[in-house]
Design a protein around this motif. Structure first.
Motif, PDB file in Angstrom:
ATOM      1  N   LEU A  81      -0.134   7.132   4.899  1.00 35.60           N
ATOM      2  CA  LEU A  81      -0.249   5.697   5.153  1.00 35.60           C
ATOM      3  C   LEU A  81      -0.819   4.972   3.934  1.00 35.60           C
ATOM      4  CD1 LEU A  81      -0.093   3.280   7.088  1.00 35.60           C
ATOM      5  CD2 LEU A  81      -2.383   3.896   7.868  1.00 35.60           C
ATOM      6  N   PHE A  82      -1.796   5.592   3.290  1.00 35.02           N
ATOM      7  CA  PHE A  82      -2.393   5.003   2.089  1.00 35.02           C
ATOM      8  C   PHE A  82      -1.346   4.833   0.990  1.00 35.02           C
ATOM      9  CE2 PHE A  82      -4.678   5.507  -1.957  1.00 35.02           C
ATOM     10  CZ  PHE A  82      -5.520   4.400  -1.869  1.00 35.02           C
ATOM     11  N   CYS A  83      -0.525   5.843   0.771  1.00 34.16           N
ATOM     12  CA  CYS A  83       0.528   5.755  -0.254  1.00 34.16           C
ATOM     13  C   CYS A  83       1.582   4.721   0.121  1.00 34.16           C
ATOM     14  CB  CYS A  83       1.164   7.122  -0.468  1.00 34.16           C
ATOM     15  SG  CYS A  83       0.043   8.298  -1.246  1.00 34.16           S
ATOM     16  N   GLU A  84       1.884   4.587   1.383  1.00 32.91           N
ATOM     17  CA  GLU A  84       2.836   3.569   1.834  1.00 32.91           C
ATOM     18  C   GLU A  84       2.301   2.162   1.571  1.00 32.91           C
ATOM     19  OE1 GLU A  84       5.952   3.545   3.272  1.00 32.91           O
ATOM     20  OE2 GLU A  84       6.024   5.672   2.718  1.00 32.91           O
ATOM     21  N   LEU A  85       1.004   1.982   1.721  1.00 39.41           N
ATOM     22  CA  LEU A  85       0.411   0.670   1.462  1.00 39.41           C
ATOM     23  C   LEU A  85       0.442   0.313  -0.016  1.00 39.41           C
ATOM     24  CD1 LEU A  85      -2.667   0.785   3.854  1.00 39.41           C
ATOM     25  CD2 LEU A  85      -0.603  -0.578   4.119  1.00 39.41           C
ATOM     26  N   LEU A  86       0.423   1.295  -0.893  1.00 33.81           N
ATOM     27  CA  LEU A  86       0.444   1.044  -2.326  1.00 33.81           C
ATOM     28  C   LEU A  86       1.850   0.939  -2.900  1.00 33.81           C
ATOM     29  CD1 LEU A  86      -2.406   3.370  -3.594  1.00 33.81           C
ATOM     30  CD2 LEU A  86      -2.462   0.912  -3.225  1.00 33.81           C
ATOM     31  N   ARG A  87       2.865   1.187  -2.100  1.00 39.53           N
ATOM     32  CA  ARG A  87       4.234   1.211  -2.597  1.00 39.53           C
ATOM     33  C   ARG A  87       4.809  -0.160  -2.963  1.00 39.53           C
ATOM     34  NH1 ARG A  87       8.030   5.147   0.306  1.00 39.53           N
ATOM     35  NH2 ARG A  87       6.738   6.500  -0.922  1.00 39.53           N
ATOM     36  N   PRO A  88       4.591  -1.236  -2.196  1.00 35.31           N
ATOM     37  CA  PRO A  88       5.247  -2.510  -2.531  1.00 35.31           C
ATOM     38  C   PRO A  88       4.817  -3.033  -3.894  1.00 35.31           C
ATOM     39  CG  PRO A  88       4.270  -2.609  -0.335  1.00 35.31           C
ATOM     40  CD  PRO A  88       3.822  -1.334  -0.968  1.00 35.31           C
ATOM     41  N   SER A  89       5.808  -3.394  -4.720  1.00 40.90           N
ATOM     42  CA  SER A  89       5.498  -3.858  -6.068  1.00 40.90           C
ATOM     43  C   SER A  89       4.814  -5.226  -6.052  1.00 40.90           C
ATOM     44  CB  SER A  89       6.768  -3.916  -6.904  1.00 40.90           C
ATOM     45  OG  SER A  89       7.683  -4.826  -6.324  1.00 40.90           O
TER      46      SER A  89
END
Length: 127
Positions: free
Chosen positions: A39-47
């Protein structure tokens, strides 16, 4: 005098501790969930998130410089006292109408076109 502010907040804190001991201290705190790396990595994905970080950093540095550093600089470099440094308010006097003006321009542009992303990016980059 000015000491009354400290007494007020001190006594308010002591009163709040008493209220907390009576009504809130015996309640069981919720169990924390394990950290979810996915979930943490998904939150950091949007440019777009990185541009928000950059804009927030830029705004904070502008605020820091104009509020904390500029008065001291004007006093030390130009020997101005605090009554003569009314120029400190100039960034805020410019920023407030600029924000309202840019908001109006962006809203008008979005109403005339179908694009919302480009006008918001430009307004954020310009300030």
């Amino acid at each position: 005098g000015w000491e009354s502010v400290f007494y007020f907040f001190g006594w308010s804190g002591i009163l709040w501790c008493g209220v907390w001991q009576v009504y809130g201290a015996d309640k069981e705190p919720p169990k924390p969930e394990p950290f979810n790396w996915k979930l943490f990595c998904e939150l950091l994905r949007p440019s777009g998130l990185y541009s928000i970080y950059f804009c927030h950093f830029s705004w904070n540095m502008t605020l820091y410089i104009s509020v904390m550093w500029l008065p001291t600089y004007l006093e030390n470099a130009y020997n101005l006292d605090s009554k003569e440094t009314w120029i400190n308010s100039l960034p805020y006097l410019v920023m407030a109408p600029s924000a309202l003006g840019w908001g109006f321009v962006v809203d008008r542009y979005i109403a005339k076109s179908e694009s919302t992303l480009w006008p918001r990016k430009v307004a954020t980059m310009i300030g």
